[in-house]
Design a protein around this motif. Structure first.
Motif, PDB file in Angstrom:
ATOM      1  N   ASP A  12      -0.879  15.032   2.964  1.00 31.44           N
ATOM      2  CA  ASP A  12      -0.233  16.355   2.901  1.00 31.44           C
ATOM      3  C   ASP A  12       1.103  16.339   2.169  1.00 31.44           C
ATOM      4  O   ASP A  12       2.090  16.913   2.631  1.00 31.44           O
ATOM      5  CB  ASP A  12       0.006  16.903   4.328  1.00 31.44           C
ATOM      6  CG  ASP A  12      -1.299  17.251   5.003  1.00 31.44           C
ATOM      7  OD1 ASP A  12      -1.324  17.329   6.238  1.00 31.44           O
ATOM      8  OD2 ASP A  12      -2.305  17.437   4.287  1.00 31.44           O
ATOM      9  N   GLY A  13       1.164  15.643   1.032  1.00 26.06           N
ATOM     10  CA  GLY A  13       2.377  15.653   0.226  1.00 26.06           C
ATOM     11  C   GLY A  13       3.403  14.615   0.614  1.00 26.06           C
ATOM     12  O   GLY A  13       4.386  14.423  -0.094  1.00 26.06           O
ATOM     13  N   SER A  14       3.235  13.948   1.752  1.00 25.51           N
ATOM     14  CA  SER A  14       4.157  12.884   2.163  1.00 25.51           C
ATOM     15  C   SER A  14       3.512  11.530   1.911  1.00 25.51           C
ATOM     16  O   SER A  14       2.292  11.396   1.993  1.00 25.51           O
ATOM     17  CB  SER A  14       4.480  13.000   3.646  1.00 25.51           C
ATOM     18  OG  SER A  14       5.199  14.169   3.904  1.00 25.51           O
ATOM     19  N   THR A  15       4.355  10.555   1.589  1.00 30.71           N
ATOM     20  CA  THR A  15       3.826   9.216   1.322  1.00 30.71           C
ATOM     21  C   THR A  15       4.561   8.188   2.167  1.00 30.71           C
ATOM     22  O   THR A  15       5.723   8.374   2.540  1.00 30.71           O
ATOM     23  CB  THR A  15       3.982   8.822  -0.163  1.00 30.71           C
ATOM     24  OG1 THR A  15       5.379   8.851  -0.501  1.00 30.71           O
ATOM     25  CG2 THR A  15       3.225   9.756  -1.070  1.00 30.71           C
ATOM     26  N   LEU A  16       3.850   7.107   2.476  1.00 30.96           N
ATOM     27  CA  LEU A  16       4.436   5.977   3.204  1.00 30.96           C
ATOM     28  C   LEU A  16       4.127   4.722   2.395  1.00 30.96           C
ATOM     29  O   LEU A  16       2.972   4.399   2.167  1.00 30.96           O
ATOM     30  CB  LEU A  16       3.834   5.863   4.605  1.00 30.96           C
ATOM     31  CG  LEU A  16       4.185   4.595   5.398  1.00 30.96           C
ATOM     32  CD1 LEU A  16       5.677   4.518   5.640  1.00 30.96           C
ATOM     33  CD2 LEU A  16       3.437   4.572   6.733  1.00 30.96           C
TER      34      LEU A  16
ATOM     35  N   THR B  54       8.745  -5.969   4.306  1.00 36.82           N
ATOM     36  CA  THR B  54       9.987  -5.806   3.550  1.00 36.82           C
ATOM     37  C   THR B  54      10.247  -4.357   3.150  1.00 36.82           C
ATOM     38  O   THR B  54      11.332  -4.027   2.693  1.00 36.82           O
ATOM     39  CB  THR B  54       9.975  -6.681   2.284  1.00 36.82           C
ATOM     40  OG1 THR B  54       8.799  -6.342   1.526  1.00 36.82           O
ATOM     41  CG2 THR B  54       9.942  -8.161   2.644  1.00 36.82           C
ATOM     42  N   ALA B  55       9.255  -3.502   3.289  1.00 39.90           N
ATOM     43  CA  ALA B  55       9.461  -2.089   2.959  1.00 39.90           C
ATOM     44  C   ALA B  55       8.580  -1.231   3.843  1.00 39.90           C
ATOM     45  O   ALA B  55       7.394  -1.532   4.034  1.00 39.90           O
ATOM     46  CB  ALA B  55       9.155  -1.814   1.496  1.00 39.90           C
ATOM     47  N   TRP B  56       9.174  -0.186   4.384  1.00 37.92           N
ATOM     48  CA  TRP B  56       8.440   0.816   5.199  1.00 37.92           C
ATOM     49  C   TRP B  56       9.141   2.133   4.917  1.00 37.92           C
ATOM     50  O   TRP B  56      10.045   2.535   5.620  1.00 37.92           O
ATOM     51  CB  TRP B  56       8.501   0.462   6.676  1.00 37.92           C
ATOM     52  CG  TRP B  56       7.543   1.248   7.523  1.00 37.92           C
ATOM     53  CD1 TRP B  56       7.685   2.528   7.947  1.00 37.92           C
ATOM     54  CD2 TRP B  56       6.289   0.788   8.047  1.00 37.92           C
ATOM     55  NE1 TRP B  56       6.599   2.900   8.692  1.00 37.92           N
ATOM     56  CE2 TRP B  56       5.726   1.854   8.773  1.00 37.92           C
ATOM     57  CE3 TRP B  56       5.601  -0.420   7.964  1.00 37.92           C
ATOM     58  CZ2 TRP B  56       4.493   1.741   9.408  1.00 37.92           C
ATOM     59  CZ3 TRP B  56       4.388  -0.514   8.607  1.00 37.92           C
ATOM     60  CH2 TRP B  56       3.834   0.550   9.320  1.00 37.92           C
ATOM     61  N   ARG B  57       8.719   2.792   3.844  1.00 39.76           N
ATOM     62  CA  ARG B  57       9.496   3.926   3.336  1.00 39.76           C
ATOM     63  C   ARG B  57       8.675   5.214   3.348  1.00 39.76           C
ATOM     64  O   ARG B  57       7.619   5.299   2.741  1.00 39.76           O
ATOM     65  CB  ARG B  57       9.974   3.617   1.921  1.00 39.76           C
ATOM     66  CG  ARG B  57      10.974   4.613   1.368  1.00 39.76           C
ATOM     67  CD  ARG B  57      11.602   4.151   0.060  1.00 39.76           C
ATOM     68  NE  ARG B  57      10.634   4.008  -1.002  1.00 39.76           N
ATOM     69  CZ  ARG B  57      10.284   2.861  -1.554  1.00 39.76           C
ATOM     70  NH1 ARG B  57      10.814   1.734  -1.160  1.00 39.76           N
ATOM     71  NH2 ARG B  57       9.390   2.812  -2.525  1.00 39.76           N
ATOM     72  N   HIS B  58       9.220   6.219   4.018  1.00 37.41           N
ATOM     73  CA  HIS B  58       8.615   7.554   4.024  1.00 37.41           C
ATOM     74  C   HIS B  58       9.256   8.370   2.923  1.00 37.41           C
ATOM     75  O   HIS B  58      10.463   8.393   2.777  1.00 37.41           O
ATOM     76  CB  HIS B  58       8.871   8.264   5.365  1.00 37.41           C
ATOM     77  CG  HIS B  58       7.999   7.798   6.467  1.00 37.41           C
ATOM     78  ND1 HIS B  58       6.771   8.367   6.740  1.00 37.41           N
ATOM     79  CD2 HIS B  58       8.180   6.820   7.387  1.00 37.41           C
ATOM     80  CE1 HIS B  58       6.235   7.740   7.775  1.00 37.41           C
ATOM     81  NE2 HIS B  58       7.058   6.801   8.184  1.00 37.41           N
ATOM     82  N   GLU B  59       8.433   9.072   2.158  1.00 35.86           N
ATOM     83  CA  GLU B  59       8.955   9.924   1.093  1.00 35.86           C
ATOM     84  C   GLU B  59       8.150  11.213   1.036  1.00 35.86           C
ATOM     85  O   GLU B  59       6.995  11.254   1.453  1.00 35.86           O
ATOM     86  CB  GLU B  59       8.844   9.215  -0.271  1.00 35.86           C
ATOM     87  CG  GLU B  59       9.858   8.119  -0.462  1.00 35.86           C
ATOM     88  CD  GLU B  59       9.650   7.371  -1.759  1.00 35.86           C
ATOM     89  OE1 GLU B  59      10.643   7.137  -2.453  1.00 35.86           O
ATOM     90  OE2 GLU B  59       8.507   7.027  -2.073  1.00 35.86           O
TER      91      GLU B  59
ATOM     92  N   ILE C 115       0.843  -1.193   0.000  1.00 40.65           N
ATOM     93  CA  ILE C 115       0.000   0.000   0.000  1.00 40.65           C
ATOM     94  C   ILE C 115       0.874   1.237   0.000  1.00 40.65           C
ATOM     95  O   ILE C 115       2.010   1.217   0.485  1.00 40.65           O
ATOM     96  CB  ILE C 115      -0.955   0.017   1.221  1.00 40.65           C
ATOM     97  CG1 ILE C 115      -2.013   1.112   1.040  1.00 40.65           C
ATOM     98  CG2 ILE C 115      -0.179   0.223   2.506  1.00 40.65           C
ATOM     99  CD1 ILE C 115      -3.100   1.085   2.082  1.00 40.65           C
ATOM    100  N   VAL C 116       0.375   2.309  -0.581  1.00 39.02           N
ATOM    101  CA  VAL C 116       1.037   3.609  -0.515  1.00 39.02           C
ATOM    102  C   VAL C 116       0.053   4.579   0.132  1.00 39.02           C
ATOM    103  O   VAL C 116      -0.975   4.912  -0.447  1.00 39.02           O
ATOM    104  CB  VAL C 116       1.435   4.122  -1.918  1.00 39.02           C
ATOM    105  CG1 VAL C 116       2.074   5.504  -1.800  1.00 39.02           C
ATOM    106  CG2 VAL C 116       2.388   3.144  -2.582  1.00 39.02           C
TER     107      VAL C 116
END
Lengths: 129, 111
Positions: free
Chosen positions: B75-79, B89-94, B70-71
């Motif tokens: 407010d402009g930030s994504t996880l 396997t992935a937990w990425r803040h962008e 899931i993404v």
């Protein structure tokens, strides 16, 4: 024909200049005071964020299923056991439906409203790392 | 009857220069302090947004299948969260960021 006293003119000029200068200094002192206030608020907010993050990470990594904690700190984030503290970090959490949830609130002793709040949540149900 | 005119002398000039210098210092001090406060507020908002995204992510994780992705966006930030074989396997803040090309920045030697 009388001539004005030049010494009197000098005194009047000097007095006016000094009065104007004092007025300027008083106004600038207010500006410096405002600057200091802004700077202190910035420092407090930054420290509050750091303390809130620390408390959140401590709860999420801990073993306690639910609870409340309250700690006091000085302005420089040193823990305070007695009076004279500036920041209070209040943490409340509980486990429900496989989630450990709670809120971290940072309060300033000089203000009635919290200056920072942070939601905390962690899935603790099944063994998904 | 003549009156001696009030003239501005060296003292006035000196005090004027001092006043200008002090005023400039005060303005710069206030501007710097204000910028510090804005930066602190921006930092606080960013951290809060990150924890809110984490909260949404943890709630999704509770109901996620063994292989899911899931993404989350706020407010402009994504996880971005990816679960494979029951493991995260992935937990990425962008956060979307656009390079400012108005300033011609020196790229370094070798370019």
């Amino acid at each position: 024909m009388k001539k004005g006293n030049p010494i009197t003119a000098f005194y009047v000029e000097t007095l006016l200049l000094i009065l104007v200068f004092i007025g300027i200094i008083l106004a600038l002192t207010q500006v410096f005071g405002l600057s200091r206030n802004e700077s202190v608020q910035a420092k407090l907010l930054t420290n509050a964020v750091t303390l809130a993050q620390n408390a959140a990470d401590e709860v999420l990594a801990g073993e306690a299923v639910s609870g409340e904690s309250e700690r006091n700190f000085y302005e420089d984030m040193t823990p305070c056991e007695d009076r004279g503290y500036r920041l209070t970090v209040r943490t409340v959490w509980r486990e429900e439906d496989g989630l450990r949830q709670g809120t971290v609130t940072v309060l300033d002793s000089h203000r009635s409203e919290p200056i920072y709040t942070l939601p905390i949540c962690r899935y603790v149900g099944e063994a998904i790392p | 009857m003549n009156k001696a005119p009030i003239k501005l002398g060296p003292l006035a000039l000196l005090l004027t220069v001092i006043s200008i210098c002090l005023t400039t210092l005060a303005i710069l001090t206030f501007a710097t302090a204000r910028a510090d406060r804005r930066l602190a507020e921006k930092y606080a908002a960013t951290v809060q947004l990150r924890y809110e995204l984490d909260e949404d992510g943890q709630k999704w994780l509770r109901d996620a299948a063994d292989d899911d992705e899931i993404v989350l966006e706020k407010d402009g930030s994504t996880l971005t969260i990816r679960v494979e074989n029951g493991e995260v396997t992935a937990w990425r803040h962008e956060r979307a960021w656009e390079e400012d090309l108005d300033i011609d920045v020196w790229p370094g030697f070798g370019f």
